[in-house]
Design a protein around this motif. Structure first.
Motif, PDB file in Angstrom:
ATOM      1  N   ALA A 217       0.856  -1.172   0.003  1.00 52.35           N
ATOM      2  CA  ALA A 217       0.065  -0.255  -0.123  1.00 52.35           C
ATOM      3  C   ALA A 217       0.790   1.195   0.008  1.00 52.35           C
ATOM      4  N   PRO A 218       1.939   1.189   0.662  1.00 57.33           N
ATOM      5  CA  PRO A 218       2.670   2.657   0.675  1.00 57.33           C
ATOM      6  C   PRO A 218       3.516   2.842  -0.637  1.00 57.33           C
ATOM      7  N   PHE A 219       3.486   1.869  -1.474  1.00 62.60           N
ATOM      8  CA  PHE A 219       4.023   2.396  -3.055  1.00 62.60           C
ATOM      9  C   PHE A 219       2.984   2.343  -3.994  1.00 62.60           C
ATOM     10  N   LYS A 220       1.684   2.612  -3.653  1.00 69.34           N
ATOM     11  CA  LYS A 220       0.762   2.811  -4.588  1.00 69.34           C
ATOM     12  C   LYS A 220       1.208   3.951  -5.687  1.00 69.34           C
ATOM     13  N   GLY A 221       1.014   3.938  -6.783  1.00 63.72           N
ATOM     14  CA  GLY A 221       1.260   4.959  -7.935  1.00 63.72           C
ATOM     15  C   GLY A 221       2.944   4.637  -8.519  1.00 63.72           C
ATOM     16  N   LYS A 222       3.396   3.726  -7.775  1.00 65.73           N
ATOM     17  CA  LYS A 222       4.739   3.101  -8.427  1.00 65.73           C
ATOM     18  C   LYS A 222       4.760   1.814  -8.767  1.00 65.73           C
ATOM     19  N   VAL A 223       5.684   1.401  -9.859  1.00 58.76           N
ATOM     20  CA  VAL A 223       5.711  -0.106 -10.132  1.00 58.76           C
ATOM     21  C   VAL A 223       6.573  -0.932  -9.304  1.00 58.76           C
ATOM     22  N   VAL A 224       6.166  -1.813  -8.836  1.00 60.52           N
ATOM     23  CA  VAL A 224       6.861  -2.634  -7.732  1.00 60.52           C
ATOM     24  C   VAL A 224       7.339  -3.795  -8.119  1.00 60.52           C
ATOM     25  N   LEU A 225       8.549  -4.233  -8.002  1.00 59.76           N
ATOM     26  CA  LEU A 225       9.033  -5.621  -8.078  1.00 59.76           C
ATOM     27  C   LEU A 225       9.094  -6.385  -6.821  1.00 59.76           C
ATOM     28  N   VAL A 226       8.237  -7.448  -6.589  1.00 61.90           N
ATOM     29  CA  VAL A 226       8.277  -8.185  -5.253  1.00 61.90           C
ATOM     30  C   VAL A 226       9.184  -9.166  -5.271  1.00 61.90           C
ATOM     31  N   ASP A 227      10.104  -9.397  -4.412  1.00 63.03           N
ATOM     32  CA  ASP A 227      10.947 -10.605  -4.092  1.00 63.03           C
ATOM     33  C   ASP A 227      10.749 -11.290  -3.149  1.00 63.03           C
ATOM     34  N   PHE A 228      10.214 -12.545  -3.131  1.00 63.57           N
ATOM     35  CA  PHE A 228       9.991 -13.539  -2.026  1.00 63.57           C
ATOM     36  C   PHE A 228      11.338 -14.169  -2.089  1.00 63.57           C
ATOM     37  N   TRP A 229      12.251 -14.182  -0.833  1.00 62.25           N
ATOM     38  CA  TRP A 229      13.512 -14.850  -0.792  1.00 62.25           C
ATOM     39  C   TRP A 229      13.829 -15.487   0.684  1.00 62.25           C
TER      40      TRP A 229
END
Length: 677
Positions: A555-567
């Motif tokens: 939610a804090p990054f709405k308006g940006k393109v996000v790469l999520v990395d499960f690691w």
């Protein structure tokens, strides 16, 4: 269309792909038509980019106009055979053009071929005069297989090289004190194709030089210089599907300097097969029948090596050691080989076969090969490139004589497991097929510490049993302890007093000296990381529900393109991918993109805290319950797993496993550019 000239199987200098080759070039006043021969994984797709062009020797570019049998820029699905043909139409080439490059793009995975001749032959090979005697020497003796501080020098040149080839040259060498016991070094080429590097090397071992995807094996040793001259056109021809039967032009590779005679023999083209198996022969075998079959194949290969009068005693000795290595690998992974045979017989994938097939248990004396083969604790085994991985895997061997009990019994007897969870485990144990496996997976994550504890106890019991077979001292134990220490350091965990005590007990001081220096360097990095910026540790509100976890994190990054990395901190591929993506993150630093890294409690907190300052982005460390919930929601079956979210938080891409920097960058730019529009 009437072709004025047709060139069948045109020769070429270099290629950066194994997928496509040019079968025919048709030249006319109106077009240049390229007939393509493609080979790829059956039922998987390839794609010819719209930007594909021919770069002629006059420097002009001629962009593809049309595909025949394939649609440009679209996914082309390979048939069950994995082979296909299609044609590409380009503008006509001037009559003065004698050669061209086929260029799809500048990425590592793009379909590129270079120096394609329109005359039916390549320019005469310019072989350096100083190679006159190279390729004629034979080996005198194998270098002593001792482990000590040393330096290896590797130099050489790539004949016919041009910078436009963008060729990647990598050296893969054995190193007990590197992650996975191996070191990958990219060799930088100058404009003439020369390379030179010096690197730490502790012992002689088989190494591999990768040139544009083709592999050269040789013995790399400390204490001198190994000179390698690669005949690029011949190497590419020999690995080509369409050109492999054409007349050779020189040797593929020439060696000078250290081990020149042995390395020449290793690359002489003389086929000397090592121990191997045919899957079709294995179907229906039990482990002991499989062992007898493998031993027979080993003995057959050994006889061939002994009987060969064309090779030196030194090369024969090395081949016999490599033959033992091949047998050891086959015997160690009997259950997987029998599973492969079952899958092949039934015509299903190995994954699907694993759901219905379980290998029978071997007899108690199956693993006698650990002592009888004389491999795993022999100093000569360090010649083998994969020896370190054999040492690591030996720690996971489950000996039939070791009765460690059942994981369910262990959990049900533990006071750390809640009563209601014990009831769930009992139901699953008694009737697993009728129970929701996702529930058990959640419990697996919740009690991860107990699962790991059970595993450690099993490994310790196996370690003692293996010790009874091969003895309690030797190279196996030295390398095993050293690699355990390396694993801790790779996980940003400094060595303990117990670790140093074990290292002091090793007779060879090399391991203690090197690991002490590595530990000092890690402590320095940890201290330096305390002042680093560019990463943020984020926490979640205590009242966030499981089904709202992910939305709360992004939610804090709405308006940006996000790469999520499960690691995870212990995941080697995760860490390697992060290193590879560093340049990409720097390149996109001015873009509206954010990197969110999600780990669980199975990443130790101290290790996680030490590592994340080097990983720029937003970091969450979830509880076991939260990790289980979010993994179930996104079907995360392993790490690394990646998601790309657009500016509205909608998922646009998902990958299990690292797909490569180019793929990740492409997906991010696709969303960034479409968002900008």
């Amino acid at each position: 269309m009437h072709a004025q000239k047709t060139i069948n199987c045109p020769p070429f200098i270099a290629k950066a792909t194994e997928t496509i080759e040019i079968a025919t070039v048709h030249l006319s006043d109106t077009a240049t038509v390229i007939d393509v021969d493609a080979k790829f994984i059956p039922k998987n797709w390839i794609r010819i980019a719209l930007a594909t062009c021919l770069v002629a020797d006059n420097g002009e570019r001629y962009q593809v106009r049309q595909g025949v049998g394939i649609e440009l820029g679209q996914e082309f699905w390979m048939p069950e055979s994995g082979e296909a043909t299609f044609s590409l139409i380009f503008p006509p080439l001037p009559a003065s053009v004698k050669s061209f490059d086929f260029v799809e793009g500048e990425g590592e995975r793009d379909f590129n071929l270079f120096g394609i001749s329109l005359t039916g032959k390549l320019p005469k090979l310019q072989l350096p005069k100083d190679l006159g005697k190279a390729g004629k020497a034979t080996a005198v003796a194998l270098p002593t297989p001792e482990i000590k501080e040393g330096t290896a020098i590797i130099s050489g040149r790539i004949l016919d090289y041009k910078p436009s080839f963008r060729m990647k040259v990598e050296l893969h060498s054995a190193d007990f004190l590197s992650a996975y016991g191996q070191k990958n070094t990219e060799l930088k080429l100058d404009e003439a194709g020369n390379f030179h590097t010096e690197m730490p090397a502790s012992h002689p071992s088989v190494a591999y030089l990768s040139v544009g995807g083709s592999i050269i094996s040789f013995l790399l040793s400390p204490g001198g210089e190994t000179k390698i001259t690669v005949n690029l056109r011949e190497m590419m021809r020999a690995s080509s599907r369409l050109q492999k039967d054409a007349k050779p032009e020189g040797k593929k590779v020439y060696f000078e300097g250290l081990n020149a005679g042995l390395n020449t023999e290793m690359n002489s083209g003389l086929e000397i097969p090592l121990c191997s198996v045919e899957l079709k022969d294995l179907y229906g075998m039990n482990p002991d029948q499989y062992k007898a079959y493998c031993m027979q194949k080993y003995e057959e290969a050994d006889k061939v090596i002994h009987a060969n009068k064309k090779i030196s005693k030194a090369y024969a000795e090395l081949l016999m050691i490599l033959n033992k290595d091949a047998l050891y690998e086959l015997l160690s992974e009997y259950s997987y080989r029998l599973l492969q045979a079952y899958a092949q017989q039934k015509g299903v994938s190995v994954r699907d076969a694993s759901k219905e097939y379980r290998s029978p248990e071997p007899s108690n004396d199956y693993f006698d090969f650990l002592s009888e083969l004389g491999y795993i604790n022999s100093p000569k085994s360090v010649y083998c490139f994969n020896y370190s991985s054999r040492v690591v895997n030996a720690g996971y061997i489950s000996l039939p004589s070791v009765k460690h009990g059942d994981i369910f019994d262990y959990l049900l007897n533990s006071p750390k497991v809640a009563p209601e969870d014990k009831e769930t485990m009992k139901k699953y144990r008694d009737n697993p097929s009728s129970y929701d496996s996702s529930v058990m997976k959640e419990l697996r994550n919740r009690y991860d510490a107990l699962f790991q504890e059970f595993g450690r106890q099993g490994m310790e019991a196996n370690r003692k049993a293996v010790e009874e077979l091969i003895g309690s001292q030797g190279i196996y134990y030295d390398v095993q302890k050293a690699m355990q220490c390396v694993s801790k350091l790779e996980d940003f965990t400094p060595l303990s007093e117990d670790d140093f005590a074990a290292l002091h007990a090793i007779e060879n001081s090399y391991f203690l000296n090197r690991l002490t220096a590595m530990n000092t360097e890690l402590l320095r990095r940890i201290e330096e990381n305390k002042s680093k910026r560019g990463f943020t540790v984020r926490t979640l509100a205590a009242n966030v529900k499981d089904d709202e976890l992910f939305e709360a994190m992004v939610a804090p990054f709405k308006g940006k393109v996000v790469l999520v990395d499960f690691w995870a901190t212990w995941c080697g591929p995760c860490k390697m991918a992060m290193k590879m993506m560093k340049p990409m993150k720097e390149e996109l630093i001015d873009k509206d993109s954010v990197y969110v890294f999600i780990a669980g409690e199975n990443s130790p907190e101290a290790t996680w805290n030490n590592m994340i300052p080097d990983i720029h982005g937003e970091h969450y460390r979830l509880t076991n319950a939260q990790w289980a919930a979010i993994c179930n929601k996104f079907e995360v079956r392993g790490v690394p797993t990646y998601l790309v979210l657009d500016r509205e938080g909608k998922q646009t891409y998902r990958s299990v496993g690292f797909p490569g920097t180019d793929a990740v960058k492409g997906e991010l730019l696709k969303v960034l550019n479409s968002s900008a529009d």
